[in-house]
Design an enzyme around this catalytic site. Sequence first.
Site, short mmCIF file in Angstrom:
data_model
loop_
_atom_site.label_atom_id
_atom_site.label_comp_id
_atom_site.label_asym_id
_atom_site.label_seq_id
_atom_site.Cartn_x
_atom_site.Cartn_y
_atom_site.Cartn_z
N GLY A 1 1.27 0.25 -7.25
CA GLY A 1 1.81 1.50 -6.71
C GLY A 1 0.67 2.38 -6.23
O GLY A 1 -0.09 1.98 -5.35
N VAL A 2 0.52 3.54 -6.85
CA VAL A 2 -0.54 4.45 -6.41
C VAL A 2 -1.94 3.85 -6.60
O VAL A 2 -2.87 4.28 -5.93
CB VAL A 2 -0.48 5.83 -7.11
N ASN B 1 -1.84 5.33 -17.04
CA ASN B 1 -3.22 5.69 -16.68
C ASN B 1 -4.00 5.83 -17.98
O ASN B 1 -3.42 5.79 -19.06
CB ASN B 1 -3.25 6.96 -15.82
N VAL C 1 6.22 4.28 -12.42
CA VAL C 1 6.93 3.65 -13.54
C VAL C 1 6.61 4.37 -14.85
O VAL C 1 7.47 4.47 -15.75
CB VAL C 1 6.61 2.14 -13.59
N ASP C 2 5.43 4.92 -14.96
CA ASP C 2 5.01 5.68 -16.14
C ASP C 2 5.95 6.87 -16.37
O ASP C 2 6.48 7.07 -17.47
CB ASP C 2 3.56 6.15 -15.90
#
Length: 168
Positions: free
Chosen positions: A119-120, A24, A33-34
Site C-alpha cells: 500500500g503506502v 508501522n 489495513v492497520d
Amino acid sequence: MLDIEVLEGDITTLKVDAIVNAANCSLLGGGGVDGAIHRAAGPELLQACIPLNGCATGGAKITPGFRLPAMFVIHTPGPVYRDGRHGEPTLLASCYQNCLKLAEENNCASIAFPAISTGVYGYPWAEAAAIAVREVREYPAQKVKKVIFCCFGNDMAGIYREALQKAE
Ligand code: ADP
C-alpha cells in the site's frame, strides 16, 4: 500439507486464529489495513500495543484480537520500498517468517496475511506476492495448517493467484 488460499476481501472479517497487520514501527495504528484492524478490534487493541514499545521492520509482535473474529493480531512492519536494493526483499521475507513463527508459538492453525508493504509502503505488487508465496511455501510449519492471502481487490487477488501458480 499446508493449505494456501487466495481470498479477496476485508481481512478484519476473517474468522481465523490470527490475522496479520501490516503495521508501522510504532505499532500505534495508522492508515490502510492497520487503521481498519484497529477500528474493528476496538480501542483495547491500541492499549495492548502501547506496552509493546514498537517493532523493528521485518519483526513481528502479537496481541489478542479483541472484538475481531480472529483470536490474535500479529503486527509486522514491512519495509518501505525504495528501489529494491536497500534490503527490502530480505526484510519483507523476514515479516512472513516472523509472523509464521509467532503463529506456531501461539498454536495457531490458521493465519491470514494482507499484502504487506504493497500500500503506502510502495512495494511492487508482483514482487511482493512472489516473496509472500515463497516464504509461506518454504516455512516448516507444524501447527499452522491453513494460510490465507487476503487481497484487497480483484487485481491483487489475480497477482497472488499467478504467483502461486508459478511456484507450483
Ligand atoms: P503498507 O504500509 O504495509 O503498505 P497498507 O495498509 O497501506 O500497508 O497496504 C497493505 C495492503 O493491504 C494493500 O494491498 C492494501 O490494499 C491492503 N488493505 C487495505 N485495507 C485492507 C483490508 N481491510 N483487508 C485486507 N487488505 C487491506
